[in-house]
Design a protein around this motif. Structure first.
Motif, PDB file in Angstrom:
ATOM      1  N   LEU A  43       0.857  -1.300   0.079  1.00 22.75           N
ATOM      2  CA  LEU A  43       0.188  -0.098   0.260  1.00 22.75           C
ATOM      3  C   LEU A  43       0.993   1.360   0.017  1.00 22.75           C
ATOM      4  O   LEU A  43       1.765   1.375   0.821  1.00 22.75           O
ATOM      5  N   ASP A  44       0.777   2.124  -1.021  1.00 18.29           N
ATOM      6  CA  ASP A  44       1.356   3.538  -0.834  1.00 18.29           C
ATOM      7  C   ASP A  44       0.238   4.419  -0.286  1.00 18.29           C
ATOM      8  O   ASP A  44      -0.571   4.879  -0.935  1.00 18.29           O
ATOM      9  N   LEU A  45       0.755   5.100   0.728  1.00 19.78           N
ATOM     10  CA  LEU A  45       0.027   6.145   1.231  1.00 19.78           C
ATOM     11  C   LEU A  45       0.260   7.371   0.688  1.00 19.78           C
ATOM     12  O   LEU A  45       1.205   7.558   0.093  1.00 19.78           O
ATOM     13  N   GLU A  46      -0.842   8.227   0.788  1.00 23.24           N
ATOM     14  CA  GLU A  46      -0.994   9.467   0.152  1.00 23.24           C
ATOM     15  C   GLU A  46      -1.069  10.775   1.214  1.00 23.24           C
ATOM     16  O   GLU A  46      -1.423  10.426   2.181  1.00 23.24           O
ATOM     17  N   ASN A  47      -1.022  11.981   0.650  1.00 20.19           N
ATOM     18  CA  ASN A  47      -1.134  12.967   1.337  1.00 20.19           C
ATOM     19  C   ASN A  47      -0.300  12.901   2.841  1.00 20.19           C
ATOM     20  O   ASN A  47      -0.902  13.239   4.059  1.00 20.19           O
ATOM     21  N   THR A  48       0.952  12.438   2.803  1.00 19.41           N
ATOM     22  CA  THR A  48       1.611  12.222   3.910  1.00 19.41           C
ATOM     23  C   THR A  48       2.079  13.675   4.434  1.00 19.41           C
ATOM     24  O   THR A  48       2.945  14.487   3.590  1.00 19.41           O
TER      25      THR A  48
ATOM     26  N   ASP B 111      -7.023   5.741  -0.316  1.00 20.24           N
ATOM     27  CA  ASP B 111      -8.182   5.437  -1.018  1.00 20.24           C
ATOM     28  C   ASP B 111      -8.168   3.875  -1.280  1.00 20.24           C
ATOM     29  O   ASP B 111      -7.516   3.464  -2.114  1.00 20.24           O
ATOM     30  N   MET B 112      -8.924   2.930  -0.522  1.00 19.60           N
ATOM     31  CA  MET B 112      -9.062   1.637  -0.883  1.00 19.60           C
ATOM     32  C   MET B 112     -10.690   1.251  -1.329  1.00 19.60           C
ATOM     33  O   MET B 112     -11.437   0.944  -0.418  1.00 19.60           O
ATOM     34  N   GLN B 113     -10.695   0.962  -2.518  1.00 19.22           N
ATOM     35  CA  GLN B 113     -12.022   0.687  -3.181  1.00 19.22           C
ATOM     36  C   GLN B 113     -13.094   1.561  -2.740  1.00 19.22           C
ATOM     37  O   GLN B 113     -13.936   1.253  -2.456  1.00 19.22           O
ATOM     38  N   GLY B 114     -12.729   2.781  -2.703  1.00 17.20           N
ATOM     39  CA  GLY B 114     -13.987   3.777  -2.512  1.00 17.20           C
ATOM     40  C   GLY B 114     -13.697   4.180  -0.832  1.00 17.20           C
ATOM     41  O   GLY B 114     -14.682   5.205  -0.693  1.00 17.20           O
ATOM     42  N   ALA B 115     -13.215   3.491  -0.107  1.00 17.28           N
ATOM     43  CA  ALA B 115     -13.108   3.833   1.293  1.00 17.28           C
ATOM     44  C   ALA B 115     -11.757   4.599   1.651  1.00 17.28           C
ATOM     45  O   ALA B 115     -10.810   4.236   1.219  1.00 17.28           O
TER      46      ALA B 115
ATOM     47  N   VAL C 220      -5.044   3.279  12.752  1.00 17.35           N
ATOM     48  CA  VAL C 220      -5.376   3.279  11.345  1.00 17.35           C
ATOM     49  C   VAL C 220      -7.231   3.286  11.579  1.00 17.35           C
ATOM     50  O   VAL C 220      -7.718   2.380  12.304  1.00 17.35           O
ATOM     51  N   SER C 221      -7.568   4.280  10.706  1.00 15.30           N
ATOM     52  CA  SER C 221      -8.900   4.461  10.953  1.00 15.30           C
ATOM     53  C   SER C 221      -9.609   4.230   9.668  1.00 15.30           C
ATOM     54  O   SER C 221      -9.251   4.766   8.831  1.00 15.30           O
ATOM     55  N   THR C 222     -10.650   3.255   9.727  1.00 15.46           N
ATOM     56  CA  THR C 222     -11.349   2.719   8.711  1.00 15.46           C
ATOM     57  C   THR C 222     -12.909   3.126   8.903  1.00 15.46           C
ATOM     58  O   THR C 222     -13.349   3.386  10.003  1.00 15.46           O
ATOM     59  N   PRO C 223     -13.674   3.175   7.895  1.00 14.71           N
ATOM     60  CA  PRO C 223     -15.168   3.204   7.998  1.00 14.71           C
ATOM     61  C   PRO C 223     -15.607   2.123   8.813  1.00 14.71           C
ATOM     62  O   PRO C 223     -16.689   2.299   9.729  1.00 14.71           O
ATOM     63  N   ASP C 224     -15.032   0.797   9.394  1.00 14.71           N
ATOM     64  CA  ASP C 224     -15.480  -0.046  10.153  1.00 14.71           C
ATOM     65  C   ASP C 224     -14.971   0.320  11.602  1.00 14.71           C
ATOM     66  O   ASP C 224     -15.512  -0.415  12.476  1.00 14.71           O
ATOM     67  N   GLY C 225     -14.004   1.226  11.768  1.00 16.87           N
ATOM     68  CA  GLY C 225     -13.629   1.594  13.190  1.00 16.87           C
ATOM     69  C   GLY C 225     -12.081   1.834  13.146  1.00 16.87           C
ATOM     70  O   GLY C 225     -11.322   1.790  12.133  1.00 16.87           O
TER      71      GLY C 225
END
Length: 115
Positions: A61-66, A78-82, A99-104
């Motif tokens: 995974l290449d992180l962005e906006n670092t 952005d991983m599959q729209g999330a 690590v903050s995801t839509p699931d928590g």
């Protein structure tokens, strides 16, 4: 009196040092499915940082906006729209973060590899 106030002011100031987290890090993320481990590589390029996280489940995974401010690095992906947000706090050769995801949120820790 002025000398006393100036001395107190100078001794109470904390020096805030911006760190350079560049290097290879072994990380662990606590997920609902268990602990995920891998390698995170941080490279400095001019005044910016490039962060790659190697995972067995999602590949590299290449992180962005670092952005690095003092000892805290933030980035997203952005991983599959999330949108996944990353926040790392560095203290020498150790790191803790979220690590903050839509699931928590998931806790992440890491140790810097010795050269």
């Amino acid at each position: 009196m002025f000398f006393f106030i100036a001395t107190i002011g100078l001794t109470s100031m904390q020096s805030v040092t911006k760190i350079d987290p560049s290097g290879t890090w072994d990380y662990e993320v606590e997920t609902a499915q268990g602990t995920m481990t891998g390698i995170m590589t941080i490279e400095k390029s001019d005044a910016t940082y490039k962060v790659k996280i190697e995972t067995t489940q999602f590949g590299t995974l290449d992180l962005e906006n670092t952005k690095l401010e003092k000892n805290e690095l933030t980035a997203n992906l952005d991983m599959q729209g999330a949108v996944i947000d990353f926040k790392f706090e560095f203290d020498g050769d150790s790191m803790k973060g979220t690590v903050s995801t839509p699931d928590g949120d998931m806790d992440m820790t890491g140790k810097k590899r010795k050269k």
